[in-house]
Design an enzyme around this catalytic site. Structure first.
Site, PDB file in Angstrom:
ATOM      1  N   LYS A   1      14.665  -6.249  -1.225  1.00  9.83           N
ATOM      2  CA  LYS A   1      15.763  -5.370  -0.812  1.00  9.83           C
ATOM      3  C   LYS A   1      15.496  -4.703   0.536  1.00  9.83           C
ATOM      4  O   LYS A   1      16.368  -4.705   1.416  1.00  9.83           O
ATOM      5  CB  LYS A   1      15.987  -4.288  -1.876  1.00  9.83           C
ATOM      6  CG  LYS A   1      17.245  -3.455  -1.659  1.00  9.83           C
ATOM      7  CD  LYS A   1      18.474  -4.249  -2.049  1.00  9.83           C
ATOM      8  CE  LYS A   1      19.728  -3.405  -2.019  1.00  9.83           C
ATOM      9  NZ  LYS A   1      20.900  -4.136  -2.526  1.00  9.83           N
TER      10      LYS A   1
ATOM     11  N   GLU B   1      -3.155  -3.935  -4.453  1.00 11.54           N
ATOM     12  CA  GLU B   1      -1.727  -3.916  -4.134  1.00 11.54           C
ATOM     13  C   GLU B   1      -1.057  -2.593  -4.476  1.00 11.54           C
ATOM     14  O   GLU B   1       0.053  -2.331  -3.990  1.00 11.54           O
ATOM     15  CB  GLU B   1      -0.997  -5.064  -4.847  1.00 11.54           C
ATOM     16  CG  GLU B   1      -0.842  -4.939  -6.347  1.00 11.54           C
ATOM     17  CD  GLU B   1      -2.035  -5.451  -7.153  1.00 11.54           C
ATOM     18  OE1 GLU B   1      -1.851  -5.748  -8.340  1.00 11.54           O
ATOM     19  OE2 GLU B   1      -3.146  -5.555  -6.581  1.00 11.54           O
TER      20      GLU B   1
ATOM     21  N   GLY C   1      -3.021  -9.843 -14.896  1.00 14.19           N
ATOM     22  CA  GLY C   1      -2.197 -10.228 -16.030  1.00 14.19           C
ATOM     23  C   GLY C   1      -2.577  -9.443 -17.265  1.00 14.19           C
ATOM     24  O   GLY C   1      -3.662  -8.855 -17.330  1.00 14.19           O
TER      25      GLY C   1
ATOM     26  N   ASP D   1      23.688  -6.319   0.572  1.00 13.69           N
ATOM     27  CA  ASP D   1      23.293  -7.723   0.541  1.00 13.69           C
ATOM     28  C   ASP D   1      24.368  -8.642   1.112  1.00 13.69           C
ATOM     29  O   ASP D   1      24.099  -9.456   2.001  1.00 13.69           O
ATOM     30  CB  ASP D   1      22.954  -8.144  -0.891  1.00 13.69           C
ATOM     31  CG  ASP D   1      21.897  -7.246  -1.518  1.00 13.69           C
ATOM     32  OD1 ASP D   1      21.091  -6.667  -0.755  1.00 13.69           O
ATOM     33  OD2 ASP D   1      21.890  -7.108  -2.747  1.00 13.69           O
TER      34      ASP D   1
ATOM     35  N   CYS E   1      -8.270  -8.856 -10.507  1.00 12.43           N
ATOM     36  CA  CYS E   1      -8.353  -8.498 -11.924  1.00 12.43           C
ATOM     37  C   CYS E   1      -8.438  -9.757 -12.802  1.00 12.43           C
ATOM     38  O   CYS E   1      -9.447 -10.446 -12.798  1.00 12.43           O
ATOM     39  CB  CYS E   1      -7.183  -7.587 -12.299  1.00 12.43           C
ATOM     40  SG  CYS E   1      -7.431  -6.696 -13.865  1.00 12.43           S
ATOM     41  N   TYR E   2      -7.387 -10.093 -13.542  1.00 15.93           N
ATOM     42  CA  TYR E   2      -7.408 -11.302 -14.373  1.00 15.93           C
ATOM     43  C   TYR E   2      -7.711 -12.528 -13.523  1.00 15.93           C
ATOM     44  O   TYR E   2      -8.462 -13.422 -13.949  1.00 15.93           O
ATOM     45  CB  TYR E   2      -6.067 -11.460 -15.083  1.00 15.93           C
ATOM     46  CG  TYR E   2      -5.998 -12.642 -16.021  1.00 15.93           C
ATOM     47  CD1 TYR E   2      -6.312 -12.489 -17.377  1.00 15.93           C
ATOM     48  CD2 TYR E   2      -5.621 -13.898 -15.576  1.00 15.93           C
ATOM     49  CE1 TYR E   2      -6.256 -13.575 -18.245  1.00 15.93           C
ATOM     50  CE2 TYR E   2      -5.564 -14.987 -16.435  1.00 15.93           C
ATOM     51  CZ  TYR E   2      -5.883 -14.826 -17.772  1.00 15.93           C
ATOM     52  OH  TYR E   2      -5.819 -15.900 -18.631  1.00 15.93           O
TER      53      TYR E   2
ATOM     54  N   HIS F   1      -7.093  -3.231  -8.293  1.00 20.21           N
ATOM     55  CA  HIS F   1      -5.791  -3.706  -7.795  1.00 20.21           C
ATOM     56  C   HIS F   1      -5.530  -3.176  -6.385  1.00 20.21           C
ATOM     57  O   HIS F   1      -5.095  -2.029  -6.213  1.00 20.21           O
ATOM     58  CB  HIS F   1      -4.673  -3.252  -8.742  1.00 20.21           C
ATOM     59  CG  HIS F   1      -4.668  -3.971 -10.050  1.00 20.21           C
ATOM     60  ND1 HIS F   1      -3.924  -5.106 -10.267  1.00 20.21           N
ATOM     61  CD2 HIS F   1      -5.360  -3.735 -11.198  1.00 20.21           C
ATOM     62  CE1 HIS F   1      -4.134  -5.533 -11.508  1.00 20.21           C
ATOM     63  NE2 HIS F   1      -5.006  -4.714 -12.092  1.00 20.21           N
TER      64      HIS F   1
END
Length: 520
Positions: free
Chosen positions: A376, A178, A58, A234, A85-86, A176
């Site tokens: 998506k 990710e 964050g 979609d 992290c945060y 991080h």
């Protein structure tokens, strides 16, 4: 029988720009994940029966007054927790450690040295590996919180920690995992899921299709469902999923607003009538839409008029369909999050999506949104599982107002035809060059200007078309695609030679931000 949602790893969102990306990485590893608000009650979290919990990063500092926090009992649920992290700093503070401003902030790449494998978390990861840092605080006084360091960087002695309390399974990383810049990030996330949380990997798209079909059938019963088809990915995938679930109880409505790409109506009719044998109602309302747009140049007014007309046309078409009680929409998970309707609450309210919340209540339908849990590319994977043709599954996004926002200025049928012809040539050459799947969105824009040219021995004063091609992962940011010059040359030559009314082609090399992907 195990169901895909038997394994859930919620991500507490503390405002990180990559919180959604954490969910994506977990799902990519075969485990279902959702964003939840940071202040979620421990009882609500336990009711989800999670296999593990991840705390996002964050923008705040845990030392700031009013900084986001969480209930400390979340760490005591007996469920493995990974703080990023945060999320790491906050957890350490709640456990009794202290957090202070770092002497040396870390932003960007750093080399991580692993000192302790930490119960399988660092399996298959080299002792020294590149990670991505973005922090200005550091933790200290680990001992009083029953924490110990398991990895470090040159500037951060506690780049990864774990709890020594046998009743607490907590891992924290200052970097991080990710993001792609952390080279072994996917390995770390998989290790957390499978080595620490003991997940089995039940999140598979074929299983999702089967489960959603069952849920839809159970909810709908013998009633009819209307699905508004746009020709995009979609709504097309939603129609295919509904057809799998309820067969002939599905009726699709396709509104031809006169603002479609070339041969778009033919593609939709062929796919859903001939391929899926779905009851498809095509409403040609092009004249009404174009009449509404006559002499309108403001893009917001274009969108407003198109939206209102679409509701009127759709409502009239729906009145002719008996026993219809449900309306299906292609709402996606990012739409839900950005509109503030997701588990993470209103803090992530970025923009309002027309399809979140549905068409006006006076239509009287119950909403069916079977892909609202998907991103998506997951929808594309679902479409492939359901047998939707690649020509639709891999189709680039197309704006709701259609070509009305790609013809800058006022709209006329002549301008629309010029743009359709130019756009078709552009896409033909991009496909022929093998670049279609390597780009995220490619289209032509007709500019409201004319330029002087020479054709043969004569002077011309004709229109200008701009080409736009971007690459992006999430469409929140995008970079212009570096299309090879020889491909651009072929596109320009063909458009000028084959599309009467155009004598100049330009290429848009703007990124988002500061520009947007669409011009209007």
């Amino acid at each position: 029988m195990h169901m895909i949602h038997d394994e859930v790893v919620p991500v507490l969102d503390f405002g990180s720009q990559t919180a959604q990306l954490i969910c994506r990485r977990v799902r990519d590893s075969g485990v279902y994940s959702v964003l939840v608000r940071a202040d979620i009650a421990p009882e609500e979290l336990r009711a989800m029966n999670p296999k593990g919990i991840i705390l996002s990063g964050g923008p705040s500092s845990v030392t700031d007054e009013g900084a986001p926090t969480m209930h400390p009992d979340i760490l005591k649920l007996g469920i493995p927790v990974l703080g990023i992290c945060y999320g790491m700093q906050l957890s350490c503070k709640l456990l009794g450690a202290s957090v202070h401003k770092a002497h040396h902030r870390e932003f960007g790449r750093a080399m991580l040295t692993i000192d302790n494998p930490a119960e399988g978390f660092f399996n298959a990861v080299p002792e020294s590996t590149q990670v991505w840092m973005s922090h200005g605080d550091q933790i200290e006084n680990l001992g009083q919180a029953h924490l110990e360091s398991v990895a470090s960087t040159e500037s951060c002695p506690y780049a990864a920690v774990h709890s020594t309390d046998p009743d607490l399974t907590f891992l924290g990383v200052q970097f991080h995992p990710e993001v792609t810049h952390t080279l072994h990030g996917p390995d770390l996330i998989r290790n957390f899921l499978y080595e620490i949380c003991k997940c089995k990997g039940l999140w598979k798209m074929s299983d999702f299709a089967d489960e959603q079909a069952r849920v839809i059938k159970e909810r709908v019963g013998n009633k009819r469902v209307i699905c508004g088809l746009s020709g995009g990915v979609d709504s097309s995938v939603v129609a295919a999923l509904l057809h799998k679930a309820i067969g002939d109880q599905l009726t699709c409505v396709f509104v031809d607003n006169g603002l479609l790409r070339k041969k778009e109506r033919d593609l939709v009719e062929h796919t859903f009538r001939d391929h899926f044998h779905i009851d498809l109602r095509v409403v040609d309302a092009s004249k009404a839409f174009l009449d509404d747009l006559k002499d309108i140049t403001d893009p917001q007014e274009k969108r407003r008029r198109i939206g209102h007309r679409f509701i009127d046309v759709f409502k009239e078409a729906a009145e002719d369909i008996d026993d219809a009680e449900f309306l299906a929409q292609g709402t996606l998970y990012p739409d839900v999050i950005e509109s503030g309707h997701g588990h993470s609450g209103n803090s992530a309210n970025i923009k309002l999506h027309h399809n979140v919340g549905g068409l006006p209540e006076e239509l009287g339908f119950e909403l069916v949104e079977p892909v609202r849990e998907l991103f998506k590319d997951e929808v594309r994977a679902l479409g492939t599982v359901l047998g939707v043709p690649d020509s639709i599954v891999w189709r680039h996004p197309f704006p709701g107002p259609g070509l009305a926002v790609r013809v800058l200025g006022d709209i006329t049928e002549d301008k629309l035809e010029i743009l359709r012809d130019a756009d078709e040539i552009l896409l033909e050459e991009i496909v022929a060059a093998g670049l279609y799947r390597k780009t995220s969105q490619v289209f032509a824009v007709l500019l409201p200007i004319q330029s002087v040219g020479v054709m043969g021995d004569g002077r011309t004063y004709e229109r200008v078309v701009a080409l736009r091609a971007v690459e992006t992962q999430d469409f929140m940011t995008a970079d212009w695609a570096r299309i090879p010059y020889d491909v651009l040359a072929r596109i320009s030559t063909r458009i000028i030679n084959e599309v009467r009314g155009i004598n100049r082609v330009v290429y848009d090399i703007s990124s988002k931000p500061p520009a947007t992907i669409e011009w209007e």
